[in-house]
Design a protein around this motif. Structure first.
Motif, short mmCIF file in Angstrom:
data_model
loop_
_atom_site.label_atom_id
_atom_site.label_comp_id
_atom_site.label_asym_id
_atom_site.label_seq_id
_atom_site.Cartn_x
_atom_site.Cartn_y
_atom_site.Cartn_z
N ARG A 1 4.02 34.14 -43.58
CA ARG A 1 3.12 33.21 -42.88
C ARG A 1 3.95 32.42 -41.87
O ARG A 1 4.78 31.58 -42.25
N ILE A 2 3.70 32.68 -40.59
CA ILE A 2 4.48 32.03 -39.53
C ILE A 2 3.54 31.29 -38.58
O ILE A 2 2.53 31.84 -38.13
N LEU A 3 3.88 30.05 -38.28
CA LEU A 3 3.15 29.21 -37.33
C LEU A 3 4.09 28.88 -36.18
O LEU A 3 5.27 28.61 -36.40
N VAL A 4 3.56 28.91 -34.95
CA VAL A 4 4.39 28.69 -33.76
C VAL A 4 3.81 27.55 -32.93
O VAL A 4 2.59 27.45 -32.74
N THR A 5 4.68 26.66 -32.42
CA THR A 5 4.28 25.63 -31.46
C THR A 5 5.16 25.75 -30.22
O THR A 5 6.37 25.97 -30.32
N LEU A 6 4.53 25.63 -29.05
CA LEU A 6 5.24 25.72 -27.78
C LEU A 6 5.20 24.37 -27.08
O LEU A 6 4.13 23.85 -26.78
N ASP A 7 6.38 23.82 -26.79
CA ASP A 7 6.44 22.48 -26.19
C ASP A 7 7.75 22.32 -25.43
O ASP A 7 8.48 21.35 -25.62
N SER A 8 8.05 23.28 -24.56
CA SER A 8 9.29 23.19 -23.79
C SER A 8 8.95 23.01 -22.31
O SER A 8 8.23 22.07 -21.95
N ASN A 9 9.43 23.87 -21.44
CA ASN A 9 9.08 23.83 -20.03
C ASN A 9 7.57 24.08 -19.89
O ASN A 9 7.03 25.02 -20.46
N HIS A 10 6.87 23.23 -19.11
CA HIS A 10 5.42 23.28 -19.07
C HIS A 10 4.84 24.02 -17.85
O HIS A 10 3.64 23.89 -17.57
N THR A 11 5.65 24.77 -17.11
CA THR A 11 5.10 25.52 -15.97
C THR A 11 4.29 26.72 -16.48
O THR A 11 4.52 27.23 -17.58
N HIS A 12 3.35 27.16 -15.67
CA HIS A 12 2.50 28.30 -16.01
C HIS A 12 3.33 29.52 -16.37
O HIS A 12 3.12 30.14 -17.44
N ASP A 13 4.26 29.90 -15.50
CA ASP A 13 5.02 31.14 -15.72
C ASP A 13 5.84 31.08 -17.00
O ASP A 13 5.91 32.06 -17.75
N HIS A 14 6.47 29.92 -17.25
CA HIS A 14 7.31 29.81 -18.44
C HIS A 14 6.46 29.89 -19.71
O HIS A 14 6.80 30.62 -20.65
N VAL A 15 5.38 29.13 -19.76
CA VAL A 15 4.54 29.11 -20.96
C VAL A 15 3.88 30.46 -21.19
O VAL A 15 3.78 30.94 -22.33
N LEU A 16 3.44 31.11 -20.12
CA LEU A 16 2.83 32.43 -20.27
C LEU A 16 3.83 33.42 -20.85
O LEU A 16 3.49 34.22 -21.73
N GLU A 17 5.06 33.35 -20.40
CA GLU A 17 6.09 34.24 -20.95
C GLU A 17 6.37 33.89 -22.41
O GLU A 17 6.54 34.79 -23.25
N GLU A 18 6.41 32.59 -22.73
CA GLU A 18 6.57 32.18 -24.14
C GLU A 18 5.44 32.74 -24.99
O GLU A 18 5.66 33.25 -26.10
N LEU A 19 4.22 32.62 -24.50
CA LEU A 19 3.07 33.12 -25.24
C LEU A 19 3.20 34.62 -25.52
O LEU A 19 2.95 35.09 -26.64
N ARG A 20 3.62 35.36 -24.52
CA ARG A 20 3.76 36.80 -24.71
C ARG A 20 4.88 37.14 -25.69
O ARG A 20 4.78 38.10 -26.47
N LEU A 21 5.95 36.35 -25.67
CA LEU A 21 7.11 36.63 -26.52
C LEU A 21 6.96 36.13 -27.95
O LEU A 21 7.45 36.76 -28.89
N TYR A 22 6.27 34.99 -28.13
CA TYR A 22 6.21 34.36 -29.45
C TYR A 22 4.91 34.64 -30.20
O TYR A 22 4.87 34.51 -31.42
N ALA A 23 3.86 35.05 -29.48
CA ALA A 23 2.60 35.38 -30.16
C ALA A 23 2.78 36.46 -31.23
O ALA A 23 2.15 36.37 -32.30
N PRO A 24 3.62 37.48 -31.01
CA PRO A 24 3.77 38.51 -32.04
C PRO A 24 4.33 37.98 -33.36
O PRO A 24 4.15 38.63 -34.40
N PHE A 25 4.99 36.83 -33.34
CA PHE A 25 5.53 36.26 -34.58
C PHE A 25 4.43 35.62 -35.43
O PHE A 25 4.60 35.45 -36.64
#
Length: 245
Positions: free
Chosen positions: A149-173
């Motif tokens: 059971r893994i929960l992820v929170t994203l709260d780093s660089n807030h630009t569109h490109d950075h967060v979208l890349e985070e979403l793509r990379l961390y969503a699989p976890f």
């Protein structure tokens, strides 16, 4: 009806009605914008460490963590470490071997020292580096291996490109029935002058990244009831539930 079920049903109905109340929603949005201007989120701490979050979001995270009871929480963006310590303290109450993994491009020495000296550090691991660097993601993957059971929170660089890349990379976890929480989607609803000295803005922020991500990924859905419940939040539209393996 069972009294507990009746209470829960009443609460659900009340939240839905609240979410349909245009006046209270507009008032909450105005407060959010004005409180961002006054840097309201910087006013709070948890167990002695600054936690740059709104109390409403802290309560929401407590509810999600208790619901999921994750083996691992992954957080991008550490700052002073208040959120790491907050999540670690909740995991301590739950028990077991669960811990929080924080990722930040720059873990400043004084913050690292305070985090490592804290009583909750026993449930914290940290990785320094860009959250979207493939090598860093590979390190995160080692921590995620074998976790149920893994929960992820994203709260780093807030630009569109950075967060979208985070979403793509961390969503699989993120595991099914757990959550992917994207903070600072509120930038989309704030006056642009608040971010005049930042690389993000209206039209270029975590909310626009979430919208783009959901258009290409069907594993996640926005939990509208959380927005309707909180009203005041730094993550409107950013509480995503994983609905598919």
């Amino acid at each position: 009806m069972d009294p507990i079920k009746a209470f829960i049903k009443e609460r659900e109905d009340r939240i839905k009605t609240q979410g349909e109340n245009v006046r209270i929603r507009e008032t909450a949005l105005d407060f959010t914008a004005q409180s961002m201007r006054s840097q309201y989120s910087y006013n709070f701490s948890w167990m002695g460490r600054p936690i740059i979050q709104y109390p409403q979001d802290m309560v929401a995270m407590q509810e999600l963590i208790w619901e999921v009871q994750p083996d691992l929480i992954i957080e991008t963006g550490i700052a002073h470490g208040g959120s790491l310590i907050y999540y670690a303290s909740l995991l301590e109450l739950i028990g077991g071997d669960a811990y929080v993994l924080g990722v930040d491009i720059d873990i400043r020495a004084h913050n690292r020292a305070e985090i490592e000296a804290h009583k909750m550090f026993k449930r914290i691991e940290m990785i320094q580096g860009s959250s979207i660097d493939q090598g860093i993601v590979a390190e995160v993957a080692k921590h995620a291996k074998g976790k149920k059971r893994i929960l992820v929170t994203l709260d780093s660089n807030h630009t569109h490109d950075h967060v979208l890349e985070e979403l793509r990379l961390y969503a699989p976890f993120v595991t099914k029935d757990s959550y992917l929480v994207v903070f600072d989607t509120s930038v989309e609803f704030a006056p642009d002058d608040l971010n005049a000295d930042r690389p993000w803005s209206v039209g270029n922020n975590p909310k626009t990244a979430v919208d783009a991500f959901l258009a290409e990924n069907n594993r996640f859905e926005i939990v509208q009831s959380i927005d309707e419940k909180l009203l005041i939040s730094m993550a409107p539209g950013g509480y995503l539930r994983c609905v598919r393996d």
